[in-house]
Design a protein around this motif. Sequence first.
Motif, PDB file in Angstrom:
ATOM      1  N   GLY A 184     -34.440  27.046 -23.148  1.00  0.00           N
ATOM      2  CA  GLY A 184     -35.794  27.904 -23.139  1.00  0.00           C
ATOM      3  C   GLY A 184     -36.404  28.109 -22.304  1.00  0.00           C
ATOM      4  O   GLY A 184     -36.007  28.817 -21.048  1.00  0.00           O
ATOM      5  N   MET A 185     -37.149  26.700 -21.374  1.00  0.00           N
ATOM      6  CA  MET A 185     -37.781  26.652 -20.668  1.00  0.00           C
ATOM      7  C   MET A 185     -36.985  25.625 -19.668  1.00  0.00           C
ATOM      8  O   MET A 185     -37.364  25.868 -18.309  1.00  0.00           O
ATOM      9  CB  MET A 185     -38.945  25.828 -20.733  1.00  0.00           C
ATOM     10  N   GLU A 186     -35.585  25.353 -20.277  1.00  0.00           N
ATOM     11  CA  GLU A 186     -35.281  24.304 -19.189  1.00  0.00           C
ATOM     12  C   GLU A 186     -33.436  24.850 -19.944  1.00  0.00           C
ATOM     13  O   GLU A 186     -33.524  25.584 -20.684  1.00  0.00           O
ATOM     14  CB  GLU A 186     -34.764  23.878 -18.941  1.00  0.00           C
ATOM     15  N   THR A 187     -32.445  24.705 -18.622  1.00  0.00           N
ATOM     16  CA  THR A 187     -31.215  24.705 -18.982  1.00  0.00           C
ATOM     17  C   THR A 187     -30.365  23.579 -18.283  1.00  0.00           C
ATOM     18  O   THR A 187     -30.022  23.153 -16.997  1.00  0.00           O
ATOM     19  CB  THR A 187     -30.052  26.162 -18.454  1.00  0.00           C
ATOM     20  N   LEU A 188     -29.358  22.634 -19.588  1.00  0.00           N
ATOM     21  CA  LEU A 188     -29.166  21.506 -19.135  1.00  0.00           C
ATOM     22  C   LEU A 188     -27.521  22.215 -18.644  1.00  0.00           C
ATOM     23  O   LEU A 188     -27.247  23.167 -19.430  1.00  0.00           O
ATOM     24  CB  LEU A 188     -28.827  20.788 -21.007  1.00  0.00           C
ATOM     25  N   VAL A 189     -26.939  21.796 -18.255  1.00  0.00           N
ATOM     26  CA  VAL A 189     -25.441  21.116 -16.764  1.00  0.00           C
ATOM     27  C   VAL A 189     -24.455  20.940 -17.522  1.00  0.00           C
ATOM     28  O   VAL A 189     -25.379  19.798 -17.161  1.00  0.00           O
ATOM     29  CB  VAL A 189     -25.663  23.054 -16.428  1.00  0.00           C
ATOM     30  N   TYR A 190     -23.207  20.948 -18.181  1.00  0.00           N
ATOM     31  CA  TYR A 190     -22.483  19.150 -17.800  1.00  0.00           C
ATOM     32  C   TYR A 190     -21.903  20.019 -16.824  1.00  0.00           C
ATOM     33  O   TYR A 190     -20.482  21.271 -17.311  1.00  0.00           O
ATOM     34  CB  TYR A 190     -21.817  19.428 -19.102  1.00  0.00           C
ATOM     35  N   PHE A 191     -20.963  18.862 -16.497  1.00  0.00           N
ATOM     36  CA  PHE A 191     -19.265  19.639 -15.553  1.00  0.00           C
ATOM     37  C   PHE A 191     -19.159  17.848 -15.697  1.00  0.00           C
ATOM     38  O   PHE A 191     -19.142  16.685 -15.393  1.00  0.00           O
ATOM     39  CB  PHE A 191     -19.899  20.000 -13.905  1.00  0.00           C
ATOM     40  N   THR A 192     -18.216  17.756 -14.669  1.00  0.00           N
ATOM     41  CA  THR A 192     -16.949  17.026 -14.874  1.00  0.00           C
ATOM     42  C   THR A 192     -16.768  16.375 -13.299  1.00  0.00           C
ATOM     43  O   THR A 192     -16.212  16.875 -12.615  1.00  0.00           O
ATOM     44  CB  THR A 192     -16.006  17.243 -15.192  1.00  0.00           C
ATOM     45  N   LEU A 193     -17.101  15.038 -13.239  1.00  0.00           N
ATOM     46  CA  LEU A 193     -17.244  14.054 -12.121  1.00  0.00           C
ATOM     47  C   LEU A 193     -16.120  12.861 -12.382  1.00  0.00           C
ATOM     48  O   LEU A 193     -16.720  11.848 -12.849  1.00  0.00           O
ATOM     49  CB  LEU A 193     -18.696  14.624 -10.862  1.00  0.00           C
ATOM     50  N   GLU A 194     -15.035  12.361 -10.922  1.00  0.00           N
ATOM     51  CA  GLU A 194     -14.622  11.721 -11.243  1.00  0.00           C
ATOM     52  C   GLU A 194     -13.998  11.508 -12.655  1.00  0.00           C
ATOM     53  O   GLU A 194     -14.230  10.335 -13.701  1.00  0.00           O
ATOM     54  CB  GLU A 194     -15.636   9.966 -11.332  1.00  0.00           C
ATOM     55  N   GLY A 195     -13.883  12.054 -14.025  1.00  0.00           N
ATOM     56  CA  GLY A 195     -13.030  11.536 -14.879  1.00  0.00           C
ATOM     57  C   GLY A 195     -14.840  11.807 -16.484  1.00  0.00           C
ATOM     58  O   GLY A 195     -14.702  11.672 -17.014  1.00  0.00           O
ATOM     59  N   GLY A 196     -16.254  11.607 -15.654  1.00  0.00           N
ATOM     60  CA  GLY A 196     -16.697  11.463 -16.793  1.00  0.00           C
ATOM     61  C   GLY A 196     -18.159  13.148 -16.272  1.00  0.00           C
ATOM     62  O   GLY A 196     -17.637  13.424 -15.560  1.00  0.00           O
ATOM     63  N   GLN A 197     -18.583  12.575 -18.164  1.00  0.00           N
ATOM     64  CA  GLN A 197     -19.518  13.741 -17.798  1.00  0.00           C
ATOM     65  C   GLN A 197     -20.731  13.598 -17.187  1.00  0.00           C
ATOM     66  O   GLN A 197     -21.259  13.563 -17.613  1.00  0.00           O
ATOM     67  CB  GLN A 197     -19.177  14.371 -18.905  1.00  0.00           C
ATOM     68  N   ILE A 198     -21.465  14.777 -16.398  1.00  0.00           N
ATOM     69  CA  ILE A 198     -21.965  14.737 -15.831  1.00  0.00           C
ATOM     70  C   ILE A 198     -23.268  15.448 -16.481  1.00  0.00           C
ATOM     71  O   ILE A 198     -22.890  16.953 -16.662  1.00  0.00           O
ATOM     72  CB  ILE A 198     -22.668  14.797 -14.565  1.00  0.00           C
TER      73      ILE A 198
END
Length: 234
Positions: A184-198
């Motif tokens: 709603g007021m924001e969007t959470l985004v997930y991506f991978t960096l060096e095998g870990g989820q950010i």
Amino acid sequence: QLSGGQRQRVAMGRAIVRNPKVFLFDEPLSNLDAKLRVQMRIEIKKVHQKVRTTTVYVTHDQVEAMTLADRVVVMNHGRIEQIGTPNELYHKPATRFVASFIGSPAMNFVPCRLEDVGGKLNVRLTDRLAFALPPARAARYQALSRTDRLLLGIRPEHIMEARPHAEPGVEPFDAVLDVTEPMGMETLVYFTLEGGQICGRVSPNAGAQDGSPLRLAVDLNNMHLLNEVTGAVL
């Protein structure tokens, strides 16, 4: 004939009307549904402001700890990790356990190392990704060994969409998003960096989509460096 949640609230009321010198609450809201827990947190805070009785409040819910406490004692396997105000624990955690426990979504941790490049101090995350540290942070970490195994700790709200005129210490980078969670007021985004989820937080108008690239920025003015072996915040 009372439900578990009703019994909990009756027990709290019976304790409060006796006007004791100290309250000891052991997870008093654990049997309540999510909506009622929010209402009861507000009611407990109102009662405390009125009665001003010393209260020791045990909880596994970090939101309850942050919203109700004057001071928080964070314990891990019976050992005190840190004592401080909610703001101190959130912005100046002493250990990785405290940093990861306080805050939702939790703080991101990425293996990194320090390096000197052209008279500046950089934090390198991958072979292709490194950021120049802001002067205040560079001065703080200058004495650290360049060979130490370190972790970069950064909260999701300090990873946002890149803007044309960012303030000093805000470094842009490109990421391919794995998953997005519109809130709603924001969007959470997930991506991978060096095998870990950010995890990061972006504006709902940032154009974040599952599987798509997005230009992000990290605010290194709010970073933490941790010793990867001991978990201590440096």
